[in-house]
Design a protein around this motif. Structure first.
Motif, short mmCIF file in Angstrom:
data_model
loop_
_atom_site.label_atom_id
_atom_site.label_comp_id
_atom_site.label_asym_id
_atom_site.label_seq_id
_atom_site.Cartn_x
_atom_site.Cartn_y
_atom_site.Cartn_z
N ARG A 82 1.44 4.36 -2.94
CA ARG A 82 1.03 5.72 -2.59
C ARG A 82 1.70 6.74 -3.49
O ARG A 82 2.89 6.66 -3.78
CB ARG A 82 1.38 6.00 -1.12
N LYS A 120 0.85 -1.21 0.00
CA LYS A 120 0.00 0.00 0.00
C LYS A 120 0.87 1.25 0.00
O LYS A 120 0.62 2.20 -0.75
CB LYS A 120 -0.91 -0.04 1.23
N ASP A 121 1.91 1.25 0.82
CA ASP A 121 2.80 2.40 0.89
C ASP A 121 3.56 2.61 -0.42
O ASP A 121 3.78 3.74 -0.86
CB ASP A 121 3.79 2.25 2.05
N ASN A 181 -3.30 9.39 -5.22
CA ASN A 181 -4.13 8.54 -4.36
C ASN A 181 -3.92 8.76 -2.86
O ASN A 181 -4.57 8.13 -2.05
CB ASN A 181 -3.94 7.05 -4.70
N ALA A 182 -3.04 9.66 -2.48
CA ALA A 182 -2.70 9.86 -1.07
C ALA A 182 -3.92 10.23 -0.23
O ALA A 182 -4.11 9.70 0.87
CB ALA A 182 -1.61 10.91 -0.92
N GLN A 239 -6.02 7.15 0.36
CA GLN A 239 -5.38 6.25 1.33
C GLN A 239 -5.52 6.79 2.75
O GLN A 239 -5.80 6.04 3.68
CB GLN A 239 -3.91 6.04 0.97
N ASP A 240 -5.33 8.09 2.92
CA ASP A 240 -5.49 8.70 4.24
C ASP A 240 -6.92 8.54 4.74
O ASP A 240 -7.15 8.22 5.91
CB ASP A 240 -5.12 10.18 4.21
#
Length: 131
Positions: free
Chosen positions: A33, A29-30, A37-38, A41-42
């Motif tokens: 990033r 996932k990281d 898409n950040a 994801q947050d």
């Protein structure tokens, strides 16, 4: 919500996500990033896992069972695969996953349930739960 509360929710969400999906999932996932898409994801870490999955009203197994049914209804195979993995981590048995999908077949239709069975079989087989 203050910054500290948001940060706490994000940390809690990340911890829960790691417990459900494993550290390898977090690493992938990281790596995925980016600036595009950040924010999503947050949001996932802070709201979905940090606020909702952290609530006491349902245990994790119950949440997993509900998610499998909803993702079947929505025909979201990629997310379903992740949540079948998480459901096993949360104590769902193969028989329980099968029953969830059979129940969904009645209410969501055979095409949605057929796809969900295919996805679940792939996940269960890859984890050594099916021949």
């Amino acid at each position: 919500m203050t910054g500290n509360n948001a940060a706490t929710s994000k940390e809690t969400g990340r911890r829960i996500l790691g417990e459900l999906m494993g550290e390898d999932y977090l690493v992938k996932k990281d790596k995925a990033r980016n600036n595009f898409n950040a924010a999503l994801q947050d949001y996932s870490e802070e709201v979905c896992f940090g606020r909702i999955w952290a609530r006491e009203g349902l245990d994790r197994k119950q949440r997993s069972m509900i998610n499998i049914a909803m993702l079947t209804a929505l025909n979201r195979p990629a997310q379903l695969a992740h949540h079948v993995e998480g459901a096993m981590t949360n104590g769902c048995t193969v028989a329980e996953i099968q029953e969830i999908l059979l129940q969904a077949a009645v209410y969501c239709g055979l095409p949605a349930a057929g796809e969900a069975f295919r996805v679940a079989e792939d996940v269960l087989r890859s984890h050594g739960h099916l021949d």
